[in-house]
Design an enzyme around this catalytic site. Structure first.
Site, PDB file in Angstrom:
ATOM      1  N   LYS A  87       0.856  -1.193   0.000  1.00 50.57           N
ATOM      2  CA  LYS A  87       0.000   0.000   0.000  1.00 50.57           C
ATOM      3  C   LYS A  87       0.891   1.242   0.000  1.00 50.57           C
ATOM      4  O   LYS A  87       1.759   1.393   0.871  1.00 50.57           O
ATOM      5  CB  LYS A  87      -0.874  -0.040   1.255  1.00 50.57           C
ATOM      6  CG  LYS A  87      -2.205   0.642   1.143  1.00 50.57           C
ATOM      7  CD  LYS A  87      -3.013   0.316   2.383  1.00 50.57           C
ATOM      8  CE  LYS A  87      -4.342   1.019   2.379  1.00 50.57           C
ATOM      9  NZ  LYS A  87      -5.019   0.872   3.673  1.00 50.57           N
TER      10      LYS A  87
HETATM   11  C1  E4P Z   1      -8.176   2.208   3.647  1.00 51.97           C
HETATM   12  O1  E4P Z   1      -7.599   1.238   3.231  1.00 51.97           O
HETATM   13  C2  E4P Z   1      -8.082   2.712   5.013  1.00 51.97           C
HETATM   14  O2  E4P Z   1      -7.462   1.727   5.820  1.00 51.97           O
HETATM   15  C3  E4P Z   1      -9.390   2.973   5.663  1.00 51.97           C
HETATM   16  O3  E4P Z   1     -10.469   2.519   4.896  1.00 51.97           O
HETATM   17  C4  E4P Z   1      -9.543   4.310   6.278  1.00 51.97           C
HETATM   18  O4  E4P Z   1     -10.789   4.374   6.923  1.00 51.97           O
HETATM   19  P1  E4P Z   1     -11.149   5.507   7.980  1.00 51.97           P
HETATM   20  O5  E4P Z   1     -11.353   6.783   7.236  1.00 51.97           O
HETATM   21  O6  E4P Z   1     -12.418   5.022   8.606  1.00 51.97           O
HETATM   22  O7  E4P Z   1     -10.000   5.589   8.942  1.00 51.97           O
END
Ligand code: E4P
Length: 218
Positions: A87
């Site tokens: 990522k």
């Molecule tokens: C994406 O991969 C992130 O880990 C995640 O969806 C972020 O979510 P949040 O905005 O609820 O922290």
């Protein structure tokens, strides 16, 4: 639509996996910290533990923000397990790194996507997934789902192979609307996945069936 769970909590991942509908896991540094996972060795073994529970891709995020750092971190993460997807944030160094990973056979998830332009660049660099953050856009009175729609149109126009991973999904309606738009994947909390099952008519209908069955038997 594929279902990913957005957590580093092993119990929740096991529970989602046991439902038989889980296709993968996304994590981020905040989610790892929430589980108290810190230090190189602990982080790596936690990713391996997640990969051993779920039959699907597991996103593991780099911490470095410069190109060289992302490459060396990403190579180590990708070597941990065949299902690890690296990522990488949607920055200039991130896009360069995604191109490098693509050219070297390492799959990537371009994260922190808040505009169609970022998603377009990530696809051009060969990202396997893009993660537009629906909930965080909604949080600032912007329309997160509209961004998913725009990216869908752009990717379909040019047949990009990059999959749209609707991220920062917070509740059941986000999931349903992402499915209507045609997001390839959604990643959200276990509560949102289980919330899809909730319906008072299912509960009362089942209670009635069981009562009638008991009466007839009785
Ligand atoms: C994406 O991969 C992130 O880990 C995640 O969806 C972020 O979510 P949040 O905005 O609820 O922290």
């Amino acid at each position: 639509m594929k279902f990913f769970i957005d957590t580093a909590n092993l119990e929740q991942i096991r529970e989602a996996q046991s439902l038989g509908v889980l296709d993968g896991v996304t994590t981020n540094p905040s989610l790892m910290a929430k589980e108290g996972i810190s230090g190189d060795a602990a982080v790596k073994s936690h990713y391996v533990a997640i990969c051993e529970i779920v039959e699907g891709d597991v996103s593991a995020e780099v911490i470095s923000t410069d190109f060289d750092g992302m490459i060396s971190e990403g190579r180590i993460l990708a070597d941990l397990h065949a299902n690890i997807v690296v990522k990488v944030p949607a920055t200039a160094d991130g896009i360069r790194a995604i191109r490098w990973f693509t050219d070297n056979g390492i799959r990537t998830n371009c994260t922190l996507i808040f505009s169609a332009g970022q998603a377009l660049l990530a696809a051009k660099a060969g990202a396997s997934y893009v993660s537009p953050f629906v909930g965080r856009l909604d949080d600032i009175s912007s329309d997160g789902l509209q961004l998913i729609e725009k990216i869908r149109v752009i990717y379909d126009n040019y047949d990009y192979g990059t999959e749209i991973l609707a991220a920062s999904v917070r509740h059941t309606m986000h999931i349903i609307e992402c499915a209507e738009i045609g997001a390839d994947i959604m990643t959200g909390p276990l509560s949102a996945i289980k919330g899809l099952l909730k319906h008072p008519l299912t509960d009362s209908g089942l209670a009635q069936f069981l009562a009638d069955h008991a009466k007839a038997k009785g």
